[in-house]
Motif scaffolding. Structure first.
Motif, short mmCIF file in Angstrom:
data_model
loop_
_atom_site.label_atom_id
_atom_site.label_comp_id
_atom_site.label_asym_id
_atom_site.label_seq_id
_atom_site.Cartn_x
_atom_site.Cartn_y
_atom_site.Cartn_z
N LEU A 120 36.62 -51.91 -95.60
CA LEU A 120 36.10 -52.32 -94.54
C LEU A 120 35.64 -50.89 -93.52
CD1 LEU A 120 36.55 -56.09 -93.77
CD2 LEU A 120 34.53 -54.76 -95.42
N CYS A 121 34.34 -49.62 -93.48
CA CYS A 121 34.50 -48.95 -93.09
C CYS A 121 32.50 -48.19 -93.32
CB CYS A 121 34.99 -47.81 -93.96
SG CYS A 121 35.19 -47.89 -95.15
N MET A 122 32.65 -47.72 -92.43
CA MET A 122 31.27 -47.13 -91.80
C MET A 122 30.55 -45.97 -91.26
SD MET A 122 29.45 -49.99 -90.13
CE MET A 122 29.70 -51.43 -91.41
N VAL A 123 30.29 -45.08 -91.35
CA VAL A 123 29.36 -44.59 -90.30
C VAL A 123 28.11 -44.69 -89.77
CG1 VAL A 123 29.64 -41.61 -90.17
CG2 VAL A 123 30.50 -42.26 -91.54
N VAL A 124 29.05 -44.35 -88.53
CA VAL A 124 27.64 -44.52 -87.44
C VAL A 124 26.89 -43.51 -86.84
CG1 VAL A 124 26.36 -45.94 -85.53
CG2 VAL A 124 28.27 -47.16 -87.35
N LEU A 125 25.78 -43.05 -87.36
CA LEU A 125 24.94 -41.45 -86.54
C LEU A 125 24.11 -42.45 -85.54
CD1 LEU A 125 24.25 -39.63 -90.02
CD2 LEU A 125 26.60 -39.96 -88.48
N LEU A 126 24.13 -42.11 -84.21
CA LEU A 126 23.64 -42.36 -83.15
C LEU A 126 23.12 -41.14 -82.37
CD1 LEU A 126 26.08 -44.86 -82.13
CD2 LEU A 126 23.90 -45.95 -82.93
N SER A 127 22.33 -41.44 -81.81
CA SER A 127 21.17 -40.35 -81.11
C SER A 127 21.63 -40.36 -79.57
CB SER A 127 19.55 -40.90 -81.02
OG SER A 127 18.85 -42.17 -80.71
N ASP A 128 21.85 -41.88 -79.25
CA ASP A 128 22.99 -41.95 -77.87
C ASP A 128 24.24 -42.68 -78.24
OD1 ASP A 128 23.58 -43.09 -75.17
OD2 ASP A 128 21.94 -44.37 -75.45
N SER A 129 25.74 -41.29 -78.08
CA SER A 129 26.85 -41.71 -78.50
C SER A 129 26.90 -42.57 -77.44
CB SER A 129 27.46 -40.29 -77.90
OG SER A 129 27.24 -39.69 -77.42
N SER A 130 26.41 -42.84 -76.35
CA SER A 130 26.69 -44.19 -75.16
C SER A 130 26.44 -45.24 -76.12
CB SER A 130 26.36 -44.24 -74.02
OG SER A 130 25.12 -44.55 -74.37
N ARG A 131 26.29 -45.45 -76.81
CA ARG A 131 25.93 -47.32 -77.54
C ARG A 131 26.83 -47.38 -78.25
NH1 ARG A 131 20.38 -47.35 -80.79
NH2 ARG A 131 20.43 -49.53 -80.62
N ILE A 132 28.33 -46.44 -79.05
CA ILE A 132 29.37 -47.24 -79.84
C ILE A 132 30.30 -48.00 -79.33
CG2 ILE A 132 30.98 -44.80 -78.88
CD1 ILE A 132 30.17 -46.35 -82.60
N SER A 133 30.13 -47.86 -78.24
CA SER A 133 31.13 -49.00 -77.23
C SER A 133 30.30 -50.72 -77.92
CB SER A 133 31.91 -48.80 -76.01
OG SER A 133 29.91 -48.44 -75.19
N GLN A 134 28.96 -50.23 -77.49
CA GLN A 134 28.30 -51.88 -77.63
C GLN A 134 28.68 -51.82 -79.26
OE1 GLN A 134 24.20 -51.03 -75.91
NE2 GLN A 134 25.11 -50.37 -74.80
N ILE A 135 28.36 -51.00 -79.96
CA ILE A 135 28.61 -51.61 -81.80
C ILE A 135 30.15 -51.97 -81.67
CG2 ILE A 135 28.30 -50.38 -84.06
CD1 ILE A 135 26.25 -49.05 -82.92
N GLU A 136 30.60 -51.11 -80.88
CA GLU A 136 32.14 -51.52 -81.76
C GLU A 136 32.84 -53.47 -80.80
OE1 GLU A 136 35.22 -49.04 -79.91
OE2 GLU A 136 36.61 -49.96 -80.15
N ASP A 137 31.78 -52.98 -79.17
CA ASP A 137 32.09 -55.06 -79.71
C ASP A 137 31.57 -55.75 -80.16
OD1 ASP A 137 33.26 -53.63 -77.03
OD2 ASP A 137 31.95 -54.04 -75.72
N TYR A 138 30.21 -55.22 -80.95
CA TYR A 138 29.26 -56.05 -81.97
C TYR A 138 30.65 -56.67 -83.16
CZ TYR A 138 25.46 -58.35 -84.70
OH TYR A 138 24.61 -59.34 -84.97
N LEU A 139 30.83 -55.31 -83.56
CA LEU A 139 31.50 -55.36 -84.67
C LEU A 139 32.83 -56.70 -84.77
CD1 LEU A 139 32.30 -54.93 -87.28
CD2 LEU A 139 33.17 -52.31 -86.32
N LYS A 140 33.66 -56.35 -83.18
CA LYS A 140 34.79 -57.13 -83.11
C LYS A 140 34.44 -58.62 -83.06
CE LYS A 140 37.17 -53.86 -80.48
NZ LYS A 140 37.98 -53.46 -79.41
N GLU A 141 32.93 -58.57 -82.87
CA GLU A 141 32.57 -60.48 -82.47
C GLU A 141 32.52 -60.54 -83.79
OE1 GLU A 141 29.18 -61.51 -80.42
OE2 GLU A 141 29.77 -60.19 -78.64
N LEU A 142 32.31 -60.13 -84.73
CA LEU A 142 30.85 -59.95 -86.14
C LEU A 142 32.94 -60.84 -87.16
CD1 LEU A 142 28.41 -57.55 -86.93
CD2 LEU A 142 28.12 -60.09 -86.59
N LEU A 143 34.03 -59.73 -86.69
CA LEU A 143 35.34 -59.85 -87.56
C LEU A 143 35.98 -61.08 -87.08
CD1 LEU A 143 36.41 -56.38 -87.31
CD2 LEU A 143 34.77 -57.28 -89.58
N GLN A 144 34.90 -61.60 -85.84
CA GLN A 144 36.28 -62.70 -84.85
C GLN A 144 35.90 -64.25 -86.34
OE1 GLN A 144 38.79 -62.84 -83.81
NE2 GLN A 144 38.49 -60.60 -83.75
#
Lengths: 152, 307
Positions: free
Chosen positions: B283-307
């Motif tokens: 399970l893996c992916m690459v996320v390319l972002l124009s605003d790198s600060s969004r990665i923490s939101q994505i990480e939190d959302y991903l953790k929610e999904l994996l729950q």
């Protein structure tokens, strides 16, 4: 009347033997633009590579010229051997979009092919240039449509 | 009155003697011949069409004098026109026409026989095979199946006239119930093969390892690998490959499902491309972002999904 018949006779073989091929270029937003072209000779893959490297006005392409070294068909797979010198200097985005453009075009035009393998300078390699993994085959199911979706 | 009676008698005769031959819901042959019989030439042409439709081996035909024969599916049938003799695998009968029921039985073709109607299957399942994450169905003809996922089982339902083990299932009938605690993720169709990919909704990993794409030196062994970098707002996941013969499909299916959810939530593109740095069957992916600060939101959302 005689002239019309003569024109008809000249055009008839062209109409009968020409086949349509679809080439995928990119627009300014990197969305695919398909262009239909006629070609009547047998060496279709060379024709496709040549056309891919020569985008029609209003489109662009990440397929460089003089790229194809050789190709061969193995049952339902197509192996294409590329020239590394033609791929020098392409970046992350160009490398991916090159793969998408090429595979989308190949699978669109060769319906009997289920997978494509890429070799470079006659050898199997891990990466196409720096990023795309070419150790394994690319399946038709992914590139029978454009492999990028969503976003704005 | 006399005319009406005559008309009714004629109609009655047609109903009694007419005969329709169907493949699934498709009418292939209809005639006013004696019930369930057809001429030799119609029979040969039907078998040729049917074998083509079902992607079965084509029959071979030939003739010796007035004797015409057809070999198919390991069986031989023949017809001597002048003497009206009909041969099925060496056994002879006197007949002017082809007794279809006898022939279909000799060819071991499953069929449904109704009053003036014979129905042959439009899909013949040869095998249903299940492994942990995959159900493979091999068949001849056209795909006439649907799948219904219920609690702890997946039901295979006929949408046409589907045969398996010499039994024909009509539209709406349940062909098989497969007990599993997994759900259907994808259905991949190829000529002669339906592959259903199953997955467990609970993900095996709940830990997320977020790493900068350019700085990746050594890939950690466990956790969902979330690689990120600057870019044009997209997620890239690895495609599967024919080289793994389906063993990488379940991970691809899970990766795609998660990536689609993240892409929809954060308005990102989803791209499928086998990047070398994305490990296979992980399970893996690459996320390319124009605003790198969004990665923490994505990480939190991903953790929610994996729950």
């Amino acid at each position: 009347m005689r002239k019309q018949i003569l024109i008809f006779m000249v055009l008839l073989p062209v109409v009968l033997f020409c086949r349509n091929y679809t080439i995928f270029y990119l627009d300014e937003n990197l969305l695919p633009v398909s262009v239909s072209l006629n070609y009547e000779k047998e060496d279709v893959l060379n024709f496709i590579f040549e056309k891919l490297s020569d985008p029609v006005p209003g489109t662009m392409s990440f397929v460089p010229k003089n790229l194809l070294r050789a190709y061969f068909f193995v049952e339902k797979a197509l192996v294409i051997d590329l020239r590394s010198s033609a791929l020098l200097g392409i970046d992350f985005q160009q490398e991916r979009y090159f793969v998408h453009q090429l595979l989308r075009t190949i699978f669109e035009n060769f319906k009997a092919i289920d997978s494509v393998y890429i070799t470079v300078d006659g050898k199997r390699k891990d990466r196409l240039v720096n990023y795309v993994d070419i150790r394994y085959g690319f399946p038709r199911q992914i590139w029978s449509s454009w492999p990028i979706e969503g976003g704005s | 009155m006399r005319a009406a009676t005559f008309f009714l008698v004629i109609c009655g005769a047609f109903v009694c003697f007419s005969f329709d031959l169907y493949v699934g819901n498709k009418l292939m042959y209809s005639s006013a011949d004696i019930e369930n019989t057809m001429s030799w030439s119609s029979f040969v042409s039907f078998i040729e069409n049917y074998s083509r439709m079902m992607r079965l081996d084509s029959p071979s035909t030939g003739e010796v004098g007035d004797f015409q024969y057809l070999v198919w599916n390991g069986h031989t049938v023949g017809f001597a026109k002048d003497s009206n003799v009909f041969v099925v695998d060496g056994a002879t009968t006197k007949s002017k026409v082809v007794p279809l029921v006898d022939i279909l039985s000799a060819f071991q073709l499953p069929f449904i026989q109704e009053q003036s109607k014979i129905v042959l299957p439009d899909m013949m399942i040869t095998k249903i095979f299940q492994t942990d994450d995959i159900i493979d169905i091999t068949y001849n003809g056209s795909n006439a199946l649907s799948f219904a996922g219920r609690q702890n089982q997946i039901e295979i339902i006929s949408n046409g006239f589907v045969s398996i083990d010499n039994q024909i299932y009509q539209p709406g009938q349940s062909i098989r119930v497969i007990p599993t605690d997994k759900k259907i993720d994808q259905k991949i169709e190829m000529p002669g093969l339906i592959r259903v990919i199953l997955f467990k909704e609970t993900f095996t990993t709940k830990e997320v390892v977020a790493l900068k794409f350019e700085q990746i030196m050594q890939i950690p062994e466990n956790g969902f690998l979330l690689l990120y970098s600057d870019g044009d707002d997209r997620i890239i996941i690895r495609s599967y490959s024919p080289d793994f013969e389906g063993s990488d499909w379940p991970v691809y299916a899970q990766n795609k499902k998660i990536a689609q959810q993240i892409a929809a939530q954060f308005n990102l593109k989803l791209e499928i491309c086998p990047l070398y740095n994305l490990p296979i069957e992980r399970l893996c992916m690459v996320v390319l972002l124009s605003d790198s600060s969004r990665i923490s939101q994505i990480e939190d959302y991903l953790k929610e999904l994996l729950q």
